[in-house]
Scaffold this motif. Structure first.
Motif, PDB file in Angstrom:
ATOM      1  N   ALA A 136       0.822  -1.210   0.000  1.00 45.61           N
ATOM      2  CA  ALA A 136       0.000   0.000   0.000  1.00 45.61           C
ATOM      3  C   ALA A 136       0.858   1.263   0.000  1.00 45.61           C
ATOM      4  O   ALA A 136       1.766   1.401   0.807  1.00 45.61           O
ATOM      5  CB  ALA A 136      -0.920   0.010   1.205  1.00 45.61           C
ATOM      6  N   THR A 189       0.365   5.047   0.825  1.00 42.56           N
ATOM      7  CA  THR A 189      -0.628   5.834   1.554  1.00 42.56           C
ATOM      8  C   THR A 189      -0.380   7.317   1.365  1.00 42.56           C
ATOM      9  O   THR A 189       0.749   7.754   1.150  1.00 42.56           O
ATOM     10  CB  THR A 189      -0.605   5.505   3.061  1.00 42.56           C
ATOM     11  OG1 THR A 189       0.697   5.784   3.580  1.00 42.56           O
ATOM     12  CG2 THR A 189      -0.945   4.046   3.298  1.00 42.56           C
ATOM     13  N   ARG A 247      -5.233   5.572  -0.186  1.00 41.61           N
ATOM     14  CA  ARG A 247      -4.158   4.628  -0.500  1.00 41.61           C
ATOM     15  C   ARG A 247      -4.372   4.022  -1.874  1.00 41.61           C
ATOM     16  O   ARG A 247      -5.479   4.024  -2.410  1.00 41.61           O
ATOM     17  CB  ARG A 247      -4.042   3.543   0.555  1.00 41.61           C
ATOM     18  CG  ARG A 247      -5.169   2.557   0.563  1.00 41.61           C
ATOM     19  CD  ARG A 247      -4.974   1.547   1.668  1.00 41.61           C
ATOM     20  NE  ARG A 247      -5.918   0.459   1.487  1.00 41.61           N
ATOM     21  CZ  ARG A 247      -5.703  -0.784   1.803  1.00 41.61           C
ATOM     22  NH1 ARG A 247      -4.568  -1.123   2.347  1.00 41.61           N
ATOM     23  NH2 ARG A 247      -6.605  -1.702   1.597  1.00 41.61           N
TER      24      ARG A 247
END
Length: 112
Positions: free
Chosen positions: A81, A83, A93
């Motif tokens: 991920a 973010t 994200r």
């Protein structure tokens, strides 16, 4: 006959590996990736200046006044991920597939 096939394979390999953009070629040769993008408000689509973008490995960048960010010299194969956190707390994200040795552009939508 074997010599002709070998020459044909070699010619295809050379053609597939040729690149006219020297900067792009050097990035590809180095085995490093580049990630750029924009952070946008999920509801309005407006660009979010000052958002902090963080990669799975902890590297980060701050968006400019146009909501844009750029991270260079990244390890290929990174996944996970990415973010974004705006100064006012909005978050978003985007999930990375394994990074390849080429530039990648993403958009992250942030909201409450």
């Amino acid at each position: 006959m074997k010599r002709l096939v070998l020459c044909g394979v070699l010619a295809l390999h050379v053609a597939a590996c040729s690149c006219t953009d020297g900067d792009r070629a050097s990035r590809m040769d180095s085995g490093r990736a580049e990630l750029s993008g924009t952070v946008l408000d999920r509801a309005t689509g407006e660009r979010i200046a000052g958002a902090e973008v963080t990669l799975p490995d902890g590297r980060h960048a701050t968006c400019d006044s146009n909501g844009r960010f750029l991270l260079r010299d990244l390890t290929t194969g990174m996944r996970g991920a990415v973010t974004a956190r705006a100064p006012d707390g909005r978050e978003g994200r985007s999930i990375l597939r394994p990074l390849a040795a080429r530039p990648l552009e993403i958009v992250i939508y942030a909201g409450p």
